[in-house]
Design a protein around this motif. Structure first.
Motif, PDB file in Angstrom:
ATOM      1  N   LYS A  58     -14.264   6.012  11.895  1.00  0.00           N
ATOM      2  CA  LYS A  58     -13.047   6.861  11.896  1.00  0.00           C
ATOM      3  C   LYS A  58     -12.656   6.068  13.077  1.00  0.00           C
ATOM      4  O   LYS A  58     -11.116   6.455  12.931  1.00  0.00           O
ATOM      5  N   MET A  59     -12.938   5.253  13.690  1.00  0.00           N
ATOM      6  CA  MET A  59     -11.320   4.252  14.667  1.00  0.00           C
ATOM      7  C   MET A  59     -10.578   3.466  14.065  1.00  0.00           C
ATOM      8  O   MET A  59      -9.777   3.381  13.949  1.00  0.00           O
ATOM      9  N   GLN A  60     -11.690   3.098  12.637  1.00  0.00           N
ATOM     10  CA  GLN A  60     -10.348   1.922  11.867  1.00  0.00           C
ATOM     11  C   GLN A  60      -9.689   2.759  11.686  1.00  0.00           C
ATOM     12  O   GLN A  60      -8.076   2.073  10.864  1.00  0.00           O
ATOM     13  N   GLN A  61      -9.626   4.654  10.996  1.00  0.00           N
ATOM     14  CA  GLN A  61      -8.986   4.826  10.108  1.00  0.00           C
ATOM     15  C   GLN A  61      -7.543   5.319  11.058  1.00  0.00           C
ATOM     16  O   GLN A  61      -6.190   5.406  10.721  1.00  0.00           O
ATOM     17  N   GLY A  62      -7.970   5.629  12.799  1.00  0.00           N
ATOM     18  CA  GLY A  62      -6.912   5.962  13.228  1.00  0.00           C
ATOM     19  C   GLY A  62      -6.584   4.760  13.577  1.00  0.00           C
ATOM     20  O   GLY A  62      -4.845   5.363  13.569  1.00  0.00           O
ATOM     21  N   MET A  63      -6.485   3.881  13.505  1.00  0.00           N
ATOM     22  CA  MET A  63      -5.904   2.491  14.045  1.00  0.00           C
ATOM     23  C   MET A  63      -5.097   1.845  12.889  1.00  0.00           C
ATOM     24  O   MET A  63      -3.836   1.682  12.867  1.00  0.00           O
ATOM     25  N   MET A  64      -5.239   2.393  11.285  1.00  0.00           N
ATOM     26  CA  MET A  64      -4.107   1.994  10.662  1.00  0.00           C
ATOM     27  C   MET A  64      -2.984   2.496  10.700  1.00  0.00           C
ATOM     28  O   MET A  64      -1.895   1.439  10.191  1.00  0.00           O
ATOM     29  N   PRO A  65      -2.623   3.556  10.704  1.00  0.00           N
ATOM     30  CA  PRO A  65      -1.581   3.965  10.852  1.00  0.00           C
ATOM     31  C   PRO A  65      -0.693   3.732  11.323  1.00  0.00           C
ATOM     32  O   PRO A  65       0.556   3.581  11.594  1.00  0.00           O
ATOM     33  N   HIS A  66      -1.420   3.245  12.932  1.00  0.00           N
ATOM     34  CA  HIS A  66      -0.901   3.253  13.946  1.00  0.00           C
ATOM     35  C   HIS A  66       0.018   1.487  13.675  1.00  0.00           C
ATOM     36  O   HIS A  66       1.254   1.685  14.236  1.00  0.00           O
ATOM     37  N   MET A  67      -1.401   0.474  13.851  1.00  0.00           N
ATOM     38  CA  MET A  67      -0.870  -1.031  12.513  1.00  0.00           C
ATOM     39  C   MET A  67       0.713  -0.698  12.472  1.00  0.00           C
ATOM     40  O   MET A  67       0.964  -1.599  12.272  1.00  0.00           O
ATOM     41  N   MET A  68       0.835  -0.281  11.348  1.00  0.00           N
ATOM     42  CA  MET A  68       1.182  -0.412  10.212  1.00  0.00           C
ATOM     43  C   MET A  68       3.083   0.227  10.523  1.00  0.00           C
ATOM     44  O   MET A  68       3.471  -0.186  11.125  1.00  0.00           O
ATOM     45  N   GLU A  69       3.387   1.649  11.671  1.00  0.00           N
ATOM     46  CA  GLU A  69       4.244   1.948  12.512  1.00  0.00           C
ATOM     47  C   GLU A  69       4.303   0.527  13.191  1.00  0.00           C
ATOM     48  O   GLU A  69       5.796  -0.314  12.806  1.00  0.00           O
ATOM     49  N   HIS A  70       4.192  -0.570  13.891  1.00  0.00           N
ATOM     50  CA  HIS A  70       4.047  -1.771  13.889  1.00  0.00           C
ATOM     51  C   HIS A  70       4.179  -2.551  13.229  1.00  0.00           C
ATOM     52  O   HIS A  70       5.539  -3.531  13.792  1.00  0.00           O
TER      53      HIS A  70
END
Length: 92
Positions: A58-70
């Motif tokens: 769940k954490m990884q799925q939440g982090m991926m979009p955030h990292m893609m934005e960066h």
């Protein structure tokens, strides 16, 4: 995000206590009760392991979009991210 972290820490503490209680019961049991208590310990360990893996996914799925934005905004965007700073940061 801090509330999620605090909840996770409280959940981990409760899980540790459940396991400690089960191990204490197992260690003081004998005969058939020890077998039943051992099975309860193993069952709890498996349940906690599954919950940990689900939480990590769940954490990884939440982090991926955030990292893609960066990644789209460039490396300086990631270095300025409050979440990255909180985690120890990245050097620009």
């Amino acid at each position: 995000m801090m509330a999620e972290r605090e909840k996770m820490m409280a959940d981990m503490k409760a899980a540790d206590q459940r396991l400690t209680d089960l191990v204490t019961r197992m260690n003081s049991a004998s005969g058939a009760e020890k077998t039943t208590a051992t099975a309860a310990v193993v069952t709890e360990i498996v349940a906690q392991n599954r919950a940990m893996h689900a939480g990590m996914m769940k954490m990884q799925q939440g982090m991926m979009p955030h990292m893609m934005e960066h990644m789209q905004e460039g490396t300086t965007s990631m270095a300025a991210c409050p979440m990255m700073k909180q985690m120890g940061g990245m050097k620009p």
